[in-house]
Design a protein around this motif. Structure first.
Motif, PDB file in Angstrom:
ATOM      1  N   TYR A 366      79.068  23.512  59.219  1.00 50.51           N
ATOM      2  CA  TYR A 366      77.776  23.355  59.899  1.00 50.51           C
ATOM      3  C   TYR A 366      76.981  24.646  59.806  1.00 50.51           C
ATOM      4  CZ  TYR A 366      79.701  19.131  62.091  1.00 50.51           C
ATOM      5  OH  TYR A 366      80.245  17.915  62.321  1.00 50.51           O
ATOM      6  N   ARG A 367      77.684  25.777  60.048  1.00 51.66           N
ATOM      7  CA  ARG A 367      76.985  27.067  60.019  1.00 51.66           C
ATOM      8  C   ARG A 367      76.489  27.347  58.601  1.00 51.66           C
ATOM      9  NH1 ARG A 367      81.608  27.853  63.085  1.00 51.66           N
ATOM     10  NH2 ARG A 367      81.209  28.161  65.298  1.00 51.66           N
ATOM     11  N   ASP A 368      77.370  27.050  57.594  1.00 54.50           N
ATOM     12  CA  ASP A 368      76.967  27.270  56.208  1.00 54.50           C
ATOM     13  C   ASP A 368      75.746  26.428  55.865  1.00 54.50           C
ATOM     14  OD1 ASP A 368      78.847  29.097  55.648  1.00 54.50           O
ATOM     15  OD2 ASP A 368      80.247  27.728  54.669  1.00 54.50           O
ATOM     16  N   ALA A 369      75.803  25.151  56.239  1.00 54.52           N
ATOM     17  CA  ALA A 369      74.704  24.251  55.903  1.00 54.52           C
ATOM     18  C   ALA A 369      73.404  24.758  56.508  1.00 54.52           C
ATOM     19  CB  ALA A 369      75.006  22.849  56.407  1.00 54.52           C
ATOM     20  N   SER A 370      73.483  25.190  57.757  1.00 56.02           N
ATOM     21  CA  SER A 370      72.277  25.651  58.436  1.00 56.02           C
ATOM     22  C   SER A 370      71.766  26.941  57.800  1.00 56.02           C
ATOM     23  CB  SER A 370      72.592  25.860  59.914  1.00 56.02           C
ATOM     24  OG  SER A 370      71.421  26.108  60.613  1.00 56.02           O
ATOM     25  N   ALA A 371      72.691  27.863  57.495  1.00 59.50           N
ATOM     26  CA  ALA A 371      72.270  29.119  56.878  1.00 59.50           C
ATOM     27  C   ALA A 371      71.649  28.861  55.510  1.00 59.50           C
ATOM     28  CB  ALA A 371      73.469  30.057  56.737  1.00 59.50           C
ATOM     29  N   LEU A 373      69.914  26.504  54.663  1.00 59.92           N
ATOM     30  CA  LEU A 373      68.554  25.990  54.806  1.00 59.92           C
ATOM     31  C   LEU A 373      67.608  27.090  55.263  1.00 59.92           C
ATOM     32  CD1 LEU A 373      69.404  22.608  56.498  1.00 59.92           C
ATOM     33  CD2 LEU A 373      68.290  22.866  54.300  1.00 59.92           C
ATOM     34  N   GLY A 374      68.115  28.305  55.381  1.00 60.19           N
ATOM     35  CA  GLY A 374      67.274  29.413  55.789  1.00 60.19           C
ATOM     36  C   GLY A 374      67.060  29.506  57.286  1.00 60.19           C
ATOM     37  N   VAL A 375      67.893  28.800  58.055  1.00 63.58           N
ATOM     38  CA  VAL A 375      67.729  28.831  59.507  1.00 63.58           C
ATOM     39  C   VAL A 375      68.502  30.027  60.054  1.00 63.58           C
ATOM     40  CG1 VAL A 375      68.188  27.574  61.620  1.00 63.58           C
ATOM     41  CG2 VAL A 375      67.432  26.353  59.597  1.00 63.58           C
ATOM     42  N   GLN A 379      69.080  30.222  65.997  1.00 66.62           N
ATOM     43  CA  GLN A 379      68.678  28.805  65.975  1.00 66.62           C
ATOM     44  C   GLN A 379      69.852  27.918  65.586  1.00 66.62           C
ATOM     45  OE1 GLN A 379      65.211  29.136  63.432  1.00 66.62           O
ATOM     46  NE2 GLN A 379      63.954  28.324  65.091  1.00 66.62           N
ATOM     47  N   THR A 380      70.692  28.414  64.662  1.00 68.77           N
ATOM     48  CA  THR A 380      71.869  27.644  64.281  1.00 68.77           C
ATOM     49  C   THR A 380      72.790  27.445  65.479  1.00 68.77           C
ATOM     50  OG1 THR A 380      71.750  28.584  62.080  1.00 68.77           O
ATOM     51  CG2 THR A 380      73.824  27.563  62.706  1.00 68.77           C
ATOM     52  N   ARG A 382      72.015  27.563  68.625  1.00 63.74           N
ATOM     53  CA  ARG A 382      71.396  26.750  69.658  1.00 63.74           C
ATOM     54  C   ARG A 382      71.361  25.276  69.266  1.00 63.74           C
ATOM     55  NH1 ARG A 382      65.403  27.554  70.534  1.00 63.74           N
ATOM     56  NH2 ARG A 382      65.587  25.812  69.095  1.00 63.74           N
ATOM     57  N   SER A 383      71.017  24.983  68.024  1.00 66.40           N
ATOM     58  CA  SER A 383      70.793  23.568  67.732  1.00 66.40           C
ATOM     59  C   SER A 383      71.956  22.892  67.016  1.00 66.40           C
ATOM     60  CB  SER A 383      69.506  23.369  66.940  1.00 66.40           C
ATOM     61  OG  SER A 383      69.230  24.467  66.127  1.00 66.40           O
ATOM     62  N   VAL A 384      72.932  23.645  66.523  1.00 72.97           N
ATOM     63  CA  VAL A 384      74.071  22.988  65.872  1.00 72.97           C
ATOM     64  C   VAL A 384      75.391  23.331  66.559  1.00 72.97           C
ATOM     65  CG1 VAL A 384      75.353  22.700  63.746  1.00 72.97           C
ATOM     66  CG2 VAL A 384      72.893  22.973  63.661  1.00 72.97           C
ATOM     67  N   PRO A 387      75.585  22.351  70.697  1.00 72.87           N
ATOM     68  CA  PRO A 387      75.742  20.912  70.956  1.00 72.87           C
ATOM     69  C   PRO A 387      77.114  20.387  70.518  1.00 72.87           C
ATOM     70  CG  PRO A 387      73.604  21.334  69.997  1.00 72.87           C
ATOM     71  CD  PRO A 387      74.359  22.630  69.957  1.00 72.87           C
TER      72      PRO A 387
ATOM     73  N   MET B  99      74.413  33.613  49.802  1.00 75.12           N
ATOM     74  CA  MET B  99      75.343  33.094  50.797  1.00 75.12           C
ATOM     75  C   MET B  99      76.565  34.002  50.922  1.00 75.12           C
ATOM     76  SD  MET B  99      74.427  30.440  52.493  1.00 75.12           S
ATOM     77  CE  MET B  99      75.772  29.360  52.976  1.00 75.12           C
ATOM     78  N   ARG B 102      77.371  36.200  53.942  1.00 71.59           N
ATOM     79  CA  ARG B 102      78.065  35.713  55.130  1.00 71.59           C
ATOM     80  C   ARG B 102      79.545  36.082  55.110  1.00 71.59           C
ATOM     81  NH1 ARG B 102      76.135  32.113  58.177  1.00 71.59           N
ATOM     82  NH2 ARG B 102      77.899  30.689  58.184  1.00 71.59           N
ATOM     83  N   VAL B 127      65.242  34.050  54.902  1.00 70.21           N
ATOM     84  CA  VAL B 127      64.728  32.730  55.258  1.00 70.21           C
ATOM     85  C   VAL B 127      63.919  32.154  54.093  1.00 70.21           C
ATOM     86  CG1 VAL B 127      63.198  31.488  56.804  1.00 70.21           C
ATOM     87  CG2 VAL B 127      64.721  33.245  57.707  1.00 70.21           C
ATOM     88  N   ARG B 130      66.157  31.341  51.019  1.00 67.49           N
ATOM     89  CA  ARG B 130      66.975  30.127  51.112  1.00 67.49           C
ATOM     90  C   ARG B 130      66.124  28.873  51.227  1.00 67.49           C
ATOM     91  NH1 ARG B 130      71.478  32.930  54.927  1.00 67.49           N
ATOM     92  NH2 ARG B 130      72.518  34.099  53.263  1.00 67.49           N
ATOM     93  N   PHE B 137      76.922  21.552  49.346  1.00 72.72           N
ATOM     94  CA  PHE B 137      78.290  22.058  49.349  1.00 72.72           C
ATOM     95  C   PHE B 137      79.285  21.033  48.819  1.00 72.72           C
ATOM     96  CE2 PHE B 137      75.848  24.469  52.301  1.00 72.72           C
ATOM     97  CZ  PHE B 137      76.327  25.758  52.165  1.00 72.72           C
ATOM     98  N   ASN B 141      78.497  17.865  54.425  1.00 70.37           N
ATOM     99  CA  ASN B 141      78.515  18.476  55.754  1.00 70.37           C
ATOM    100  C   ASN B 141      77.253  18.187  56.554  1.00 70.37           C
ATOM    101  OD1 ASN B 141      76.868  20.007  54.191  1.00 70.37           O
ATOM    102  ND2 ASN B 141      77.753  21.979  54.706  1.00 70.37           N
ATOM    103  N   PHE B 143      75.031  17.446  59.798  1.00 65.29           N
ATOM    104  CA  PHE B 143      75.203  17.808  61.200  1.00 65.29           C
ATOM    105  C   PHE B 143      75.515  16.568  62.016  1.00 65.29           C
ATOM    106  CE2 PHE B 143      71.845  20.922  59.797  1.00 65.29           C
ATOM    107  CZ  PHE B 143      72.726  21.974  59.647  1.00 65.29           C
ATOM    108  N   TYR B 153      65.716  18.772  59.958  1.00 63.99           N
ATOM    109  CA  TYR B 153      66.253  19.970  60.611  1.00 63.99           C
ATOM    110  C   TYR B 153      65.609  21.256  60.087  1.00 63.99           C
ATOM    111  CZ  TYR B 153      69.668  23.500  62.053  1.00 63.99           C
ATOM    112  OH  TYR B 153      70.266  24.608  62.562  1.00 63.99           O
ATOM    113  N   HIS B 158      61.933  25.834  60.881  1.00 64.93           N
ATOM    114  CA  HIS B 158      60.987  26.782  60.299  1.00 64.93           C
ATOM    115  C   HIS B 158      59.599  26.650  60.892  1.00 64.93           C
ATOM    116  CE1 HIS B 158      63.912  26.678  56.729  1.00 64.93           C
ATOM    117  NE2 HIS B 158      64.133  27.737  57.451  1.00 64.93           N
ATOM    118  N   ARG B 218      68.417  16.650  52.876  1.00 64.41           N
ATOM    119  CA  ARG B 218      68.179  17.708  53.854  1.00 64.41           C
ATOM    120  C   ARG B 218      67.732  18.986  53.155  1.00 64.41           C
ATOM    121  NH1 ARG B 218      73.384  19.159  57.202  1.00 64.41           N
ATOM    122  NH2 ARG B 218      74.009  20.002  55.186  1.00 64.41           N
TER     123      ARG B 218
END
Lengths: 502, 310
Positions: A366-371, A373-375, A379-380, A382-384, A387, B99, B102, B127, B130, B137, B141, B143, B153, B158, B218
């Motif tokens: 989830y964290r990878d997917a969000s990152a 996307l440039g988020v 925000q990651t 908080r919203s992923v 929850p 990536m 990370r 930002v 990406r 992936f 994956n 959400f 999302y 953004h 997505r």
């Protein structure tokens, strides 16, 4: 034939197991006569039959009358288990028969244990799993059926200050032996071997679990039976929807027909709400920092150990801290606010621990997917992440609330005033807004309050003012309040889970 | 300790392992390969380069994962990266949208230019990078949110789409824009027909193949130029794989697609050009896919693509 005998043995053992529990808790009387036999004599007959059946089945299998899958040896595991039984039995028998002291009986028990362990371990499985249990059952059966041990039997060992009475001893031994007989019978039922061991373990664990639940239910039933009359004293239902339960809606006042515990209920609810409101944001915040931002290393390891230690710190220590640190700062008197904070501090470590676990278990994908996307990270989170972690966090809070709602020591030190007040603290009605700092004032928060566990404590220790029944009513309401908080917690957990999966 | 020392160690290991695997005929060729490594990566193509990589090295701690790779990736085409496990192709892919940042122990040297800007220069906005270079992936994956929330999302976070109460307060609710965005992205990912009537259902209720296409949607929703895919079909069944492969070919009409894959047939089917990585994080050969699979220059690559090792 073989199967039927085995099933009969298991059935008998389950019946004696259940009757053992009911007798232990006075649900059935040892004097109850069934078919001319007292309950204990009935136990005796049951064990005689079961023991004989087990021995017969074991020998029948061993000599080849019935085809079974028995192993060559019983094995050391079963041997050691019976060694423990042998230690207890050997020690007891030598004490009762020869009156030797603790050292002597321990030695005798050890010798018996050693012989039994080794002896059983090398026996063929069909003998090793049936014969010892069968013999124990036969001995116990003879003792009970022939009346050597009856209701009036008392064992008064000279080396101990205690005396043991039959109404307690007999059910306990019966329950333990029933478990053994059921285990053995279940093994016989599947014809020994790995299937048999599986079946035996299954039945034994199942009966144990049943025993635990039974104890729990008995405890609840006991409190309900003792407390319900007080709770319903003077209660009126109807006409129509008008319900009045003075025990829940009134305080304690002179000249009042029915006294109640409303102020204490309100006090407990406010204490829990305050503690939760304090602990949840702080705890989740700390957990997020420690898991998502802080570099995993010595620092986080130390914090983790410290939070674990804080969670197991005795509550009286928290109470003392509140008494010495918070109370002087809140006008030098006991107050609801100090209680909220102390309970909040108590809850905090658990919220941190469970939130960390919940956040850690959120998949990194989830964290990878969000990152990807440039988020950004916040925000990651908080919203992923949060929850997805919420159900776990709520589970932790539910566990914690159960503990702090029943906490007595800190309340005694920092919150308590009169144990049986006439009026409940009016938190919502006491907010005052001022033009000068601190802008918001709430007099009620800074006043002492009662709480359910504290009130219970007051009834038990002081006995002043209210009689025992009042305490039982309080206990029942405390149980209900805690269950109510659980219900709220479980409902919110279901809500968060559903949000994730629907 | 210089990079060269590391390189040499790797080469030695490589030739050793090769001698083990082909004891009879290829020892001499393997040595030739080492000398000629660079000469087979100067791939000439028509059109613009979307990504230009020069002298890229990646280290995980002391481990030299990517060994001085230079390659240009043409825009609006499918580039396949193939090679045995642990050859660094996924690491390389993850360098293209940073990536690898990370991973704490990862260190990257060299330049990666996208739109004429080196993304490893100090002030690169991650930002923006990406958003421009999306990623899909290995295992799907999505959400644990609704299908619609999954697609919107990125734009929502953004601030490109404002919905809900705050959106209304801050001038204009973009619900309609969001709806159009979701529809467009799902259509591009060939998923719209299957999910258009249940956009509010949880994405975890979709099948694996649908989930992967949702992940592609997505990624498309933030309007990237480049899409990086890390073995996007390896967790899927053959039918779902075929759909993803069709989709990749369609996407290449508009986007630059870089696909890492284990599956050589897949690379042969979908890609325009193929880069072959072999152990030690080296790029051995990079050329038109037909050339790589029919007549590669390197014997090691030939052995690999014909299934003699790897």
């Amino acid at each position: 034939m073989f199967d039927r005998v085995a099933l009969g043995i298991v059935g008998t053992a389950i019946v004696t197991f259940l009757l053992g529990w009911t007798t232990l808790f006075d649900r059935t009387s040892p004097d109850t006569a069934v078919a001319g036999l007292s309950l204990f004599a009935l136990f005796g007959v049951a064990f005689l039959l079961a023991g004989a059946g087990l021995i017969a089945a074991g020998i029948a299998s061993n000599v080849g009358l019935f085809k079974t899958t028995a192993d060559q040896y019983t094995g050391l595991g079963t041997g050691v288990a019976f060694g423990v039984v042998g230690f207890a039995t050997g020690g007891l028998v030598t004490t009762i028969l020869f009156g030797v002291g603790a050292t002597g009986s321990a030695l005798a028990g050890l010798v018996v244990a050693l012989i039994v362990t080794l002896g059983i371990a090398v026996l063929p499985e069909d003998i090793g799993t049936t014969l010892p249990v069968g013999l124990l059952a036969l001995v116990w059966g003879v003792l009970l059926a022939a009346g050597f041990v009856d209701v009036g039997w008392v064992w008064d060992p000279p080396s101990l200050a205690a005396t043991f009475h039959a109404p307690i001893v007999v059910p306990l031994v019966t329950i333990a032996l029933s478990l053994l007989v059921a285990w053995s019978g279940a093994i016989v039922a599947e014809g020994f071997g790995s299937q048999g061991r599986q079946n035996g373990a299954y039945l034994m664990i199942g009966l144990n679990a049943f025993g635990m639940i039974a104890v729990l239910l008995l405890l609840i039933l006991f409190v309900v039976r003792k407390g319900l009359p007080t709770l319903l004293e003077g209660a009126q239902f109807g006409p129509g929807l008008s319900i009045s339960v003075p025990f829940l809606t009134k305080g304690v006042m002179l000249g009042q027909q029915y006294n109640g515990i409303f102020p204490a209920i309100v006090g407990t609810v406010w204490l829990v709400v305050g503690a939760v409101v304090l602990a949840i944001p702080m705890g989740i915040g700390a957990a997020v920092f420690l898991t998502e931002y802080a570099e995993q290393g010595r620092f986080t390891a130390v914090i983790e150990t410290a939070t674990n230690a804080l969670w197991s710190t005795p509550s009286i220590v928290y109470g003392l801290f509140g008494y010495a640190f918070l109370v002087p700062r809140f006008g030098n008197r006991n107050s609801l606010l100090a209680g909220m904070m102390v309970l909040g501090f108590m809850l905090l470590p658990l919220v941190v621990i469970t939130s960390r676990e919940a956040i850690k278990s959120v998949p990194d994908e989830y964290r990878d997917a969000s990152a990807a996307l440039g988020v950004n990270q916040w925000q990651t989170i908080r919203s992923v992440v949060l929850p997805a972690a919420m159900p776990g966090v709520v589970t932790g809070v539910i566990l914690g609330v159960g503990r702090i709602a029943g906490e007595t020591a800190p309340i005694l030190l920092v919150t308590s005033g009169a144990p049986f007040p006439a009026r409940a603290p009016s938190i919502l009605g006491s907010f005052r807004f001022t033009a000068t700092p601190p802008f918001v004032q709430n007099e009620a928060l800074l006043q002492a309050s009662s709480a359910l566990p504290y009130q219970l404590y007051a009834v038990i220790t002081a006995g002043v003012g209210q009689e025992e029944a009042f305490g039982w009513g309080t206990a029942l309401v405390l149980l209900l309040v805690v269950l109510g908080f659980y219900a709220i917690g479980i409902a919110s957990r279901i809500y968060f889970r559903r949000k994730l999966h629907q | 300790m210089s990079d060269q020392t590391v390189t040499r160690t790797n080469d030695e290991q490589q030739s050793n392992s090769l001698t083990d695997q082909q004891p009879t005929s290829h020892t001499v060729d393997a040595e030739t390969d080492e000398q000629l490594v660079d000469s087979w990566t100067d791939y000439e193509f028509e059109g613009e380069a979307a990504i230009t990589v020069e002298d890229l090295d990646v280290y995980y701690g002391d481990d030299h994962a990517i060994d001085s790779i230079s390659m240009e990736i043409p825009e609006q085409s499918v580039t396949a990266l193939i090679g045995p496990s642990g050859c660094g192709k996924s690491t390389y892919l993850r360098c293209l949208n940073r990536m690898n940042d990370r991973i704490d122990s990862a260190r990257v040297d060299g330049t990666v230019e996208i739109d004429g800007e080196n993304i490893y220069e100090g002030d690169t906005d991650l930002v923006e990078l990406r958003k421009k270079v999306g990623m899909v992936f290995q295992s799907p994956n999505p959400f644990p949110k609704s299908i619609r929330e999954n697609v919107s999302y990125g734009p929502r976070k953004h601030g490109d789409v404002n919905v809900g109460l705050l959106g209304k307060l801050l001038g204009g609710d973009d619900s309609e824009a969001e709806r159009r965005l979701v529809e467009r992205s799902l259509k591009q990912a060939a998923l719209w027909d299957e999910v258009s009537d249940r956009l509010e259902d949880n994405a975890l209720g979709l099948s694996g193949g649908q989930q992967q296409r949702l992940c592609i949607a997505r990624c498309l929703a933030v309007d990237p130029d480049v899409i990086l895919m890390d073995e996007p079909a390896s967790a899927l069944d053959p039918v779902a794989t075929a759909k993803i492969e069709d989709l990749i070919e369609q996407l290449a009409e508009e986007y630059t697609v870089v696909v890492v894959t284990h599956n050589m047939q897949q690379a042969a089917r979908i890609s325009d050009q193929t880069a072959v990585f072999l152990t030690g994080g080296q790029l051995v050969e990079y050329d038109d896919t037909d050339k790589i699979f029919e007549n590669p220059e390197s014997d090691r690559v030939e052995d690999y693509v014909t299934g003699k090792f790897g």
